[in-house]
Design an enzyme around this catalytic site. Structure first.
Site, PDB file in Angstrom:
ATOM      1  N   MET A  61       0.739  -1.212   0.011  1.00  0.00           N
ATOM      2  CA  MET A  61       0.026  -0.153  -0.130  1.00  0.00           C
ATOM      3  C   MET A  61       0.660   1.269  -0.059  1.00  0.00           C
ATOM      4  O   MET A  61       1.904   1.306   0.759  1.00  0.00           O
ATOM      5  CB  MET A  61      -1.071   0.123   1.300  1.00  0.00           C
ATOM      6  CG  MET A  61      -1.623  -1.071   1.212  1.00  0.00           C
ATOM      7  SD  MET A  61      -3.018  -1.243   2.829  1.00  0.00           S
ATOM      8  CE  MET A  61      -4.206   0.187   2.067  1.00  0.00           C
ATOM      9  N   SER A  62       0.534   2.224  -0.668  1.00  0.00           N
ATOM     10  CA  SER A  62       1.360   3.571  -0.908  1.00  0.00           C
ATOM     11  C   SER A  62       0.529   4.747  -0.478  1.00  0.00           C
ATOM     12  O   SER A  62       1.096   5.823  -0.274  1.00  0.00           O
ATOM     13  CB  SER A  62       1.686   3.676  -2.479  1.00  0.00           C
ATOM     14  OG  SER A  62       0.518   3.861  -3.370  1.00  0.00           O
ATOM     15  N   GLY A  63      -0.764   4.591  -0.178  1.00  0.00           N
ATOM     16  CA  GLY A  63      -1.410   5.632   0.022  1.00  0.00           C
ATOM     17  C   GLY A  63      -2.004   6.265  -1.165  1.00  0.00           C
ATOM     18  O   GLY A  63      -3.021   6.991  -1.107  1.00  0.00           O
ATOM     19  N   GLY A  64      -1.702   5.642  -2.395  1.00  0.00           N
ATOM     20  CA  GLY A  64      -2.218   6.282  -3.806  1.00  0.00           C
ATOM     21  C   GLY A  64      -3.764   5.481  -4.127  1.00  0.00           C
ATOM     22  O   GLY A  64      -4.125   4.607  -3.475  1.00  0.00           O
ATOM     23  N   ASP A  70      -4.470   3.639  -6.700  1.00  0.00           N
ATOM     24  CA  ASP A  70      -4.253   2.300  -7.218  1.00  0.00           C
ATOM     25  C   ASP A  70      -4.208   1.078  -6.102  1.00  0.00           C
ATOM     26  O   ASP A  70      -5.190   0.242  -6.115  1.00  0.00           O
ATOM     27  CB  ASP A  70      -3.088   2.308  -8.075  1.00  0.00           C
ATOM     28  CG  ASP A  70      -3.165   3.186  -9.220  1.00  0.00           C
ATOM     29  OD1 ASP A  70      -4.261   3.328  -9.740  1.00  0.00           O
ATOM     30  OD2 ASP A  70      -2.010   3.672  -9.781  1.00  0.00           O
ATOM     31  N   SER A  71      -3.390   1.342  -5.206  1.00  0.00           N
ATOM     32  CA  SER A  71      -3.352   0.442  -3.916  1.00  0.00           C
ATOM     33  C   SER A  71      -4.496   0.425  -3.048  1.00  0.00           C
ATOM     34  O   SER A  71      -4.856  -0.690  -2.401  1.00  0.00           O
ATOM     35  CB  SER A  71      -2.203   0.610  -3.256  1.00  0.00           C
ATOM     36  OG  SER A  71      -1.716   1.660  -2.542  1.00  0.00           O
ATOM     37  N   MET A  77       5.600   0.507   2.649  1.00  0.00           N
ATOM     38  CA  MET A  77       7.236   0.370   2.705  1.00  0.00           C
ATOM     39  C   MET A  77       7.850   1.942   3.043  1.00  0.00           C
ATOM     40  O   MET A  77       7.426   2.914   1.929  1.00  0.00           O
ATOM     41  CB  MET A  77       7.865  -0.118   1.399  1.00  0.00           C
ATOM     42  CG  MET A  77       7.481  -1.527   1.123  1.00  0.00           C
ATOM     43  SD  MET A  77       8.324  -2.121  -0.378  1.00  0.00           S
ATOM     44  CE  MET A  77       7.004  -1.304  -1.574  1.00  0.00           C
ATOM     45  N   CYS A 124      14.188  -1.450  -8.339  1.00  0.00           N
ATOM     46  CA  CYS A 124      13.412  -1.309  -7.296  1.00  0.00           C
ATOM     47  C   CYS A 124      12.256  -2.625  -7.236  1.00  0.00           C
ATOM     48  O   CYS A 124      12.289  -3.248  -6.408  1.00  0.00           O
ATOM     49  CB  CYS A 124      12.722  -0.193  -7.100  1.00  0.00           C
ATOM     50  SG  CYS A 124      11.709   0.211  -5.843  1.00  0.00           S
ATOM     51  N   GLY A 176      -0.384  -2.899  -6.610  1.00  0.00           N
ATOM     52  CA  GLY A 176      -1.359  -2.065  -7.547  1.00  0.00           C
ATOM     53  C   GLY A 176      -0.633  -1.766  -8.843  1.00  0.00           C
ATOM     54  O   GLY A 176      -1.140  -0.668  -9.587  1.00  0.00           O
ATOM     55  N   CYS A 186      11.166   7.763  -7.895  1.00  0.00           N
ATOM     56  CA  CYS A 186      10.414   8.530  -6.642  1.00  0.00           C
ATOM     57  C   CYS A 186      11.157   9.332  -5.619  1.00  0.00           C
ATOM     58  O   CYS A 186      10.675  10.079  -4.896  1.00  0.00           O
ATOM     59  CB  CYS A 186       9.582   7.256  -5.955  1.00  0.00           C
ATOM     60  SG  CYS A 186      10.900   6.142  -5.067  1.00  0.00           S
TER      61      CYS A 186
END
Length: 346
Positions: free
Chosen positions: A8-11, A13-14, A33, A90, A114, A185
Site C-alpha cells: 500500500m502506498s496511500g495512492g 491504485d493500491s 514501505m 526497485c 497495484g 520516486c
C-alpha cells in the site's frame, strides 16, 4: 480464507486494490514501505484506507536497503557511464524481492501490488501480460519476475483502466493521495520535484570537458558526461548555434560528441547486446523472433534475439532505432506477453 499481503502506498491504485481483494474474499494485510525520510504523508493515507476497510496495517522500514540497492545504484551507474533504470531494479529487489520475503514471514498465501499488468495462465506456464489500460501498463518494469514468484503474486488492477479505478475510489469514498507518483520516486525533496541533473550534481563531482562534432571541431564545454544520454537535446547549451544532440561519450578523453540533425545516422543502431537477463517463460527456443521495447513507453519493434553465452544475447532489429542506451532495459514481447528482458550493454 486465504491471506494476501498488499503493498500500500496511500495512492488511489493500491487503495482500490485493497477493496477489490476484499471483495474477492481475501483476508488482506496492508504493508507500507518506508523507503525515504518523507514517508509520513503516504503512510498516513495508506493507514486511513486500512482503517476504513478493517485491514491490519504494517509499516516496513526498508529505507537502508532502498538506498543501497536503488539510490546508490542510480548514482554509481552514471559514474560508470551508463543510464540506469532504477524502477526496474526497485521492482526486482524491493517491491518483490523484499515483500515476498515479508509475505512468508507473515504467513500470507499471496502478495499483491497495484501494478497495471495481468497474469494469465495456460496449460504449461504463467504468462505476464500487458494491462488492459495500455497507457498505464507497467509490464516493462517487471521482466525480472520468475515462474516461482508469479505463482505467489496477484495483480488486481490489470483488467481495469485508470479511469475505472478512480471511479471505484470515488464511489466507495476511499481516502488516497491525489497526486500521481513520480517515475523516479526519490527525485523529490519535501514534495517538490528535483530536476534530474540537479540531483546528480549533488552526488557526483563536476568533470568539465570538451563538446565536439563528429568531424573533430570543438564547439563548447560540458560539465560532466554523466549529464548526457545518447539522443538527448536538453542541457547541450552552445550559444548561437544548435540545437545539438548527444551522439556519443568518450569517457577516456572526457569528450561529448554531438550532431545537429535529430535523425543523424550516428543516433541510430540496428543491433545491440544485453546482459543480466531473465526469461520468464521456459519454453522459449533461440533464436527467437519477437518484439522489443528499448525504454519505457517505447513502441515495441520487431527483432531477433540470439544467444552468445550464458546470460548474454545479441539483439538484431528489423529497422534501426534511435538512441539505444546502455544501462536501459530491453524488454521482449510476443503479442501482449512478456518473454523476458535484460540490460542493454552496447
Amino acid at each position: 480464507m486465504k491471506k494476501i499481503l498488499l503493498a500500500m502506498s496511500g495512492g488511489v491504485d493500491s487503495s482500490v486494490a485493497a477493496l477489490l481483494l476484499q471483495k474477492q474474499g481475501f483476508s488482506v494485510l496492508g504493508a507500507y514501505m518506508r523507503l525515504k525520510s518523507d514517508y509520513a504523508e503516504g503512510e498516513r493515507a495508506a493507514r486511513l484506507v486500512a482503517e476504513k476497510l478493517g485491514i491490519k496495517f504494517y509499516p516496513l522500514n526498508i529505507s537502508q536497503k532502498f538506498k543501497q540497492d536503488v539510490m546508490d545504484y542510480f548514482v554509481d551507474s552514471y559514474k560508470d557511464g551508463i543510464t540506469p533504470n532504477p524502477c526496474v531494479r526497485c521492482n526486482k529487489l524491493i517491491k518483490f524481492g523484499e515483500l515476498l520475503r515479508v509475505k512468508e514471514d507473515m504467513g500470507a498465501d499471496y502478495l499483491a501490488t497495484g501494478h497495471y499488468v495481468q497474469i494469465k495462465k495456460d496449460n504449461k506456464e504463467i504468462n505476464l501480460c500487458r494491462a488492459v489500460d495500455r497507457n498505464k501498463d507497467q509490464s516493462y518494469f517487471l521482466y525480472n519476475l520468475t515462474q516461482d514468484q508469479l505463482k505467489q503474486i496477484i495483480f488486481p488492477l490489470g483488467g481495469y483502466t485508470k479511469y475505472e479505478i478512480k471511479k471505484i475510489a470515488e464511489k466507495n469514498n476511499l481516502p488516497n493521495i491525489k497526486t500521481e507518483s513520480q517515475d523516479v520516486c526519490f527525485l523529490l525533496d519535501e514534495g517538490k520535484i528535483v530536476e534530474h541533473n540537479e540531483y546528480l550534481k549533488n552526488h557526483i563531482k563536476a568533470n568539465p570537458g570538451q563538446i565536439m562534432t563528429l568531424d573533430g571541431k570543438t564547439i563548447g564545454k560540458h560539465q560532466g558526461l554523466y549529464f548526457y544520454t545518447r539522443g538527448q537535446r536538453k542541457g547541450i547549451e552552445i550559444g548561437g548555434t544548435g540545437p545539438y544532440y548527444a551522439a556519443s561519450m568518450d569517457y577516456a578523453k572526457n569528450i561529448l560528441y554531438v550532431v545537429k540533425d535529430p535523425d543523424d545516422p550516428a543516433l541510430f543502431g540496428n543491433e545491440f547486446f544485453i546482459n543480466n537477463t531473465n526469461w520468464i517463460l521456459n519454453r522459449i527456443k533461440f533464436p527467437v523472433h519477437c518484439e522489443v521495447a528499448i525504454r519505457y513507453r517505447h513502441k515495441a519493434v520487431a527483432c531477433v534475439v540470439e544467444p552468445i553465452d550464458s546470460g548474454n544475447y545479441k539483439v538484431i532489429l528489423k529497422k534501426p532505432e534511435r538512441a539505444i542506451t546502455p544501462g536501459q532495459s530491453a524488454v521482449f514481447y510476443a503479442g501482449d506477453t512478456v518473454l523476458g528482458g535484460g540490460e542493454i550493454c552496447v
